[in-house]
Design a protein around this motif. Structure first.
Motif, PDB file in Angstrom:
ATOM      1  N   UNK B  17       0.890  -1.282  -0.277  1.00 16.84           N
ATOM      2  CA  UNK B  17       0.112  -0.183   0.003  1.00 16.84           C
ATOM      3  C   UNK B  17       0.923   1.124   0.331  1.00 16.84           C
ATOM      4  N   UNK B  18       2.326   1.218   0.138  1.00 14.28           N
ATOM      5  CA  UNK B  18       2.767   2.384   0.915  1.00 14.28           C
ATOM      6  C   UNK B  18       4.710   2.227   0.763  1.00 14.28           C
ATOM      7  N   UNK B 138       3.700  -7.367   5.700  1.00 15.08           N
ATOM      8  CA  UNK B 138       3.605  -7.613   4.628  1.00 15.08           C
ATOM      9  C   UNK B 138       5.587  -6.566   4.163  1.00 15.08           C
ATOM     10  N   UNK B 139       6.815  -7.198   4.037  1.00 15.46           N
ATOM     11  CA  UNK B 139       7.342  -5.619   3.925  1.00 15.46           C
ATOM     12  C   UNK B 139       8.495  -6.456   2.600  1.00 15.46           C
ATOM     13  N   UNK B 140       8.818  -5.422   2.628  1.00 13.57           N
ATOM     14  CA  UNK B 140      10.482  -5.979   1.597  1.00 13.57           C
ATOM     15  C   UNK B 140      11.108  -4.883   2.032  1.00 13.57           C
ATOM     16  N   UNK B 141      12.723  -4.653   1.693  1.00 19.13           N
ATOM     17  CA  UNK B 141      13.720  -3.930   1.202  1.00 19.13           C
ATOM     18  C   UNK B 141      14.692  -4.069   0.094  1.00 19.13           C
ATOM     19  N   UNK B 142      13.931  -2.792  -0.600  1.00 18.17           N
ATOM     20  CA  UNK B 142      14.995  -2.861  -1.867  1.00 18.17           C
ATOM     21  C   UNK B 142      16.216  -2.029  -1.881  1.00 18.17           C
ATOM     22  N   UNK B 143      17.204  -1.976  -1.855  1.00 17.15           N
ATOM     23  CA  UNK B 143      18.411  -1.307  -1.016  1.00 17.15           C
ATOM     24  C   UNK B 143      19.507  -0.877  -2.608  1.00 17.15           C
ATOM     25  N   UNK B 155      11.635   0.941   1.512  1.00 21.44           N
ATOM     26  CA  UNK B 155      10.964   0.182   2.359  1.00 21.44           C
ATOM     27  C   UNK B 155       9.644   0.191   2.198  1.00 21.44           C
ATOM     28  N   UNK B 156       9.179  -0.915   1.297  1.00 25.49           N
ATOM     29  CA  UNK B 156       7.885  -1.515   1.161  1.00 25.49           C
ATOM     30  C   UNK B 156       6.665  -1.869   2.397  1.00 25.49           C
ATOM     31  N   UNK B 157       5.577  -1.772   2.288  1.00 23.84           N
ATOM     32  CA  UNK B 157       4.822  -2.450   3.338  1.00 23.84           C
ATOM     33  C   UNK B 157       3.339  -2.286   2.389  1.00 23.84           C
ATOM     34  N   UNK B 158       2.733  -3.187   3.698  1.00 22.23           N
ATOM     35  CA  UNK B 158       0.999  -3.313   2.687  1.00 22.23           C
ATOM     36  C   UNK B 158       0.960  -4.071   3.678  1.00 22.23           C
ATOM     37  N   UNK B 159      -0.165  -5.205   3.780  1.00 23.12           N
ATOM     38  CA  UNK B 159      -1.521  -5.566   4.858  1.00 23.12           C
ATOM     39  C   UNK B 159      -1.556  -6.669   3.997  1.00 23.12           C
TER      40      UNK B 159
END
Lengths: 146, 159
Positions: B17-18, B138-143, B155-159
């Motif tokens: 989501x953001x 949910x989350x992800x890191x894109x360096x 830092x990407x996150x959502x539900x």
């Protein structure tokens, strides 16, 4: 059990009631130890066992304030509505990093709302520099290029 | 990229989501480096401000940092049992509480959650976003967004 009763003799009603309501050893153990057992399981991260124990306590001993606390803490997650993006200062910092960070690759930079406050190879020296200049509060320190 | 996508019934839909930048090697206090810092806020605190929290997938519980603890202790009367938690600063005592936390986005929507936090006056470190929060999202890191030299990472996150 009443050891004084002889076989075949009907027990008085009051004694029957006492016998029926006698708690099992497990119930007595739960009543004595469950709170400490839950804490130990929480402290050691054994949450599956902790939830099983809470369920057993709920069914065996019934409700209590302490049980309600642990049930509330480990209840299912509560979804809350999302809100629009609000990170304004960060936008400015990111914009600075995108446009102007290349000369500082490998260094630490201090930024506040898109304004470069200082740069140095050594983060401690940079902090000292900002403290002397009176610009330390609110500064964000980032190492460019990781 | 600021968004990730997943396939759902033959259609691509956004996975998060953001998102926001993350702060690698953020200096939270003199000599105290957060390997990955992320922006968050406790929306129920009066005069609250965005703070940079330590993202720690190895921490069992999220922890309220020293600055926010002072504000929480003004409005919250914890009723729970005191427990001990092992931290990198040693064994500390505190209580668990469910608190609202907002992971702040600069693109899309901020993610608001009510999750379990450890509160301790003995904790002198930053706010930590641990697995008690991360397990609910949910989350992800894109360096490398958009390229390694130009941005600290996303830092990407959502539900």
């Amino acid at each position: 059990m009443n050891d004084n009763l002889t076989a075949g003799t009907p027990a008085p009603l009051t004694q029957v009631a006492e016998t029926t309501n006698n708690p099992s050893p497990r119930t007595l153990e739960l009543a004595k130890n469950w709170s400490e057992d839950v804490k130990r399981l929480v402290e050691t991260g054994r949450l599956v066992e902790m939830r099983e124990l809470l369920e057993e306590v709920s069914q065996t001993l019934g409700p209590s304030d302490k049980l309600a606390y642990w049930q509330r803490i480990f209840a299912k997650p509560k979804k809350l509505p999302s809100t629009p993006a609000s990170s304004v200062g960060n936008h400015a910092n990111v914009a600075w990093i995108r446009r102007q960070s290349r000369p500082y690759y490998g260094q630490w930079v201090a930024l506040r709302e898109g304004v470069l406050l200082g740069a140095n190879d050594d983060p401690n020296a940079l902090r000292q520099q900002l403290q002397e200049a009176g610009t330390y509060p609110g500064a964000v320190f980032i190492k460019i290029g990781g | 990229m600021a968004y990730l996508y997943e396939k759902e019934n033959h259609h691509w839909v956004t996975w998060n989501g953001g998102s926001n930048v993350f702060y690698p090697f953020h200096e939270d206090a003199p000599g105290e480096i957060l390997i990955i810092g992320i922006e968050c806020i406790f929306p129920l605190l009066k005069d609250t401000a965005v703070e940079i929290a330590l993202l720690d997938t190895g921490a069992q519980y999220s922890v309220v940092g020293r600055n926010s603890y002072a504000a929480w202790s003004q409005i919250l009367q914890p009723t729970g049992d005191v427990i001990k938690m092992s931290t990198r600063r040693g064994l500390i005592k505190g209580v668990l509480e469910r608190l609202e936390i907002s992971l702040v986005a600069d693109i899309g929507e901020s993610l608001n959650l009510e999750t379990v936090f450890f509160l301790s006056e003995e904790w002198t470190g930053p706010t930590v976003i641990g697995f008690s929060t991360l397990a609910q999202m949910r989350m992800a890191l894109d360096p490398f967004y958009p390229n390694p030299a130009a941005e600290p990472g996303r830092f990407l996150f959502g539900q």
